[in-house]
Design a protein around this motif. Structure first.
Motif, PDB file in Angstrom:
ATOM      1  N   THR A  39     -49.902  77.479 -26.625  1.00 13.92           N
ATOM      2  CA  THR A  39     -50.009  78.850 -26.135  1.00 13.92           C
ATOM      3  C   THR A  39     -48.646  79.461 -25.804  1.00 13.92           C
ATOM      4  O   THR A  39     -48.536  80.681 -25.649  1.00 13.92           O
ATOM      5  CB  THR A  39     -50.903  78.906 -24.889  1.00 13.92           C
ATOM      6  N   GLN A  41     -44.741  80.741 -26.339  1.00 12.82           N
ATOM      7  CA  GLN A  41     -43.929  81.299 -27.418  1.00 12.82           C
ATOM      8  C   GLN A  41     -42.572  80.610 -27.377  1.00 12.82           C
ATOM      9  O   GLN A  41     -41.798  80.789 -26.442  1.00 12.82           O
ATOM     10  CB  GLN A  41     -43.767  82.812 -27.286  1.00 12.82           C
ATOM     11  N   PRO A  48     -47.007  82.301 -30.977  1.00 10.36           N
ATOM     12  CA  PRO A  48     -47.543  81.051 -30.426  1.00 10.36           C
ATOM     13  C   PRO A  48     -48.358  80.327 -31.504  1.00 10.36           C
ATOM     14  O   PRO A  48     -49.012  80.963 -32.335  1.00 10.36           O
ATOM     15  CB  PRO A  48     -48.436  81.530 -29.279  1.00 10.36           C
ATOM     16  N   PRO A  93     -47.862  86.911 -27.422  1.00  9.23           N
ATOM     17  CA  PRO A  93     -48.283  86.124 -26.250  1.00  9.23           C
ATOM     18  C   PRO A  93     -48.978  86.957 -25.176  1.00  9.23           C
ATOM     19  O   PRO A  93     -49.718  86.405 -24.354  1.00  9.23           O
ATOM     20  CB  PRO A  93     -46.972  85.543 -25.725  1.00  9.23           C
ATOM     21  N   THR A 152     -41.796  76.711 -36.098  1.00 12.92           N
ATOM     22  CA  THR A 152     -41.977  76.782 -34.646  1.00 12.92           C
ATOM     23  C   THR A 152     -41.768  75.418 -34.008  1.00 12.92           C
ATOM     24  O   THR A 152     -41.147  75.304 -32.933  1.00 12.92           O
ATOM     25  CB  THR A 152     -43.368  77.326 -34.309  1.00 12.92           C
ATOM     26  N   ARG A 156     -39.125  74.477 -31.104  1.00 12.45           N
ATOM     27  CA  ARG A 156     -39.669  74.021 -29.820  1.00 12.45           C
ATOM     28  C   ARG A 156     -38.733  73.019 -29.156  1.00 12.45           C
ATOM     29  O   ARG A 156     -38.222  72.109 -29.796  1.00 12.45           O
ATOM     30  CB  ARG A 156     -41.039  73.350 -30.067  1.00 12.45           C
TER      31      ARG A 156
END
Length: 439
Positions: A39, A41, A48, A93, A152, A156
């Protein structure tokens, strides 16, 4: 002649296989981290992960259940939440998105119904259903979002969540540094690939003057020489816009690189490692690729040059689906499908080289070209303008060839990708070219 029923069953099996493979990958990418990471960003450039998951289901419902099967909407109230053009990524988000569990249930319900539609599909009647195009389009769409989700994961912060074996070690490439591509016409694009997207169409003749192109993508070691020579500090190598961007963004090396003492390190999917010298350079924007090429006394290839190098066979005059021919990609041909989480060493996959001897044109890294993203002569938007048409123009540069994060269903010799020239989070590198001297 092949019996039509056999053709339909072959198409049905191909569609089923590609849809299931895409969903397996989506599941891996969204089950390897806990709910807070789904969830959150992780970058304003990306959605997300949970948005991508539900968006995949939403597009599948829109095209396979509503457009092909004529079914009523399952959850019409969420359509606008997952419309990629209604809400920029940075704002997603803040939307009342489905929770991870709700998104999984929704995507699973859509998939169950879609497989029922596939079981009874006739693969004829409309352009959307002909040869299973809608099913192929949705499989490609999901795999494209899987690549987005993998980006992503790279952005992260936190411990490694994904693992994969490294590519097979390859002997240091000692072949020629460049290949001569003869001048003359060739057939660019396609009118016969059944699952090709609108911007790949139609096939047309293109005249290309003789040129030389790098045999392999530019490596980390070669790019480090540009850095060490002060490339990021010398405006001679940059376009005006590129030099402005370098200074505004304080660029000094590819994204995820940092220097530690006398060596370059990089962050890759949660781990820090020494930058491998023989891998194709990764996470550079168009401006960086263009500047390196100028520094090296060369240039980026045009899109037409890239495709001629990848598809043209001088012996026959024809254009193949892939550099190695018309056969679907195998593991011996290219680094595709998230089989590995890094490019293979430059010079790998000799079985995948073009008739002229150019290697790694498919897989490993997306390759920036010099060209703006523009329509081919006779282009027609299908099935919606927002897939390609709204991006045409000088604002986006074309990338070709796919990366290790691209699935074979969404990668072929005619496949066109595009992005803004500042983008670095994508799995992009490049190779250079030079015009052949007449006489």
């Amino acid at each position: 002649m092949t019996h039509p029923a056999h053709d339909a069953e072959t198409l049905r099996e191909r569609a089923l296989t590609t849809l299931l493979a895409a969903r397996d990958r989506t599941t891996l990418l969204t089950s390897c981290v806990e709910e807070p990471d789904l969830t959150a960003q992780h970058s304003p450039l990306m959605s997300p992960l949970v948005w991508d998951l539900a968006h995949i289901g939403s597009q599948e419902e829109l095209w396979l259940l509503r457009a092909v099967a004529g079914q009523e909407a399952i959850r019409p109230e969420i359509d606008s939440l997952y419309d990629a053009f209604e809400h920029p990524r940075a704002e997603r988000p803040k939307l009342p998105l489905l929770s991870p569990e709700e998104a999984r249930r929704y995507a699973a319900e859509v998939r169950g119904r879609a497989l029922d539609v596939l079981a009874g599909a006739a693969f004829r009647g409309t352009r959307l259903t002909e040869a299973g195009f809608a099913f192929g389009m949705i499989a490609q769409h999901e795999q494209q979002h899987d690549e987005t989700m993998l980006i992503t994961h790279q952005l992260r912060r936190g411990p490694r969540a994904l693992t994969a074996p490294d590519p097979e070690p390859a002997p240091l490439f000692t072949g020629p540094a460049e290949v001569l591509v003869p001048g003359g016409p060739f057939t660019m694009g396609t009118s016969s690939e059944p699952w090709a997207l609108d911007n790949e169409r139609p096939a047309h003749r293109r005249e290309v003057a003789a040129f030389h192109i790098d045999t392999t993508p530019v490596t980390n070691a070669a790019y480090q020489a540009f850095i060490d020579d002060g490339g990021y500090r010398d405006p001679r190598w940059w376009t005006a816009d590129g030099w402005d961007h370098v200074r505004r963004a304080s660029l000094t090396a590819p994204l995820f690189w940092h220097r530690d003492g006398g060596q370059w390190l990089r962050r890759r999917f949660g781990a820090t490692e020494v930058v491998p010298p023989d891998e194709p350079v990764l996470h550079v924007c168009w401006y960086e690729a263009d500047a390196y090429a100028r520094w090296a006394g060369r240039r980026l290839p045009t899109e037409a040059e890239w495709e001629k190098a990848a598809r043209h066979d001088p012996a026959t005059g024809g254009s193949a689906r892939y550099p190695w021919g018309d056969a679907d990609p195998g593991p011996e041909h290219a680094n595709l499908g998230q089989r590995h989480l890094r490019p293979a060493p430059a010079g790998s996959y000799p079985a995948g080289e073009s008739p002229l001897g150019v290697r790694q044109l498919i897989g490993d890294v997306w390759e920036w070209t010099a060209s703006d993203f523009l329509p081919y002569p006779g282009f027609r938007a299908f099935p919606y303008k927002e897939y390609s048409e709204v991006f045409f123009g000088p604002g986006h540069k074309v990338l070709r060839g796919g990366s290790f994060a691209v699935d074979a269903v969404a990668c072929r010799g005619t496949f066109r990708n595009w992005d803004l020239p500042v983008r670095r989070q994508i799995f992009a590198g490049f190779r250079t070219a030079r015009s052949a001297v007449a006489g």
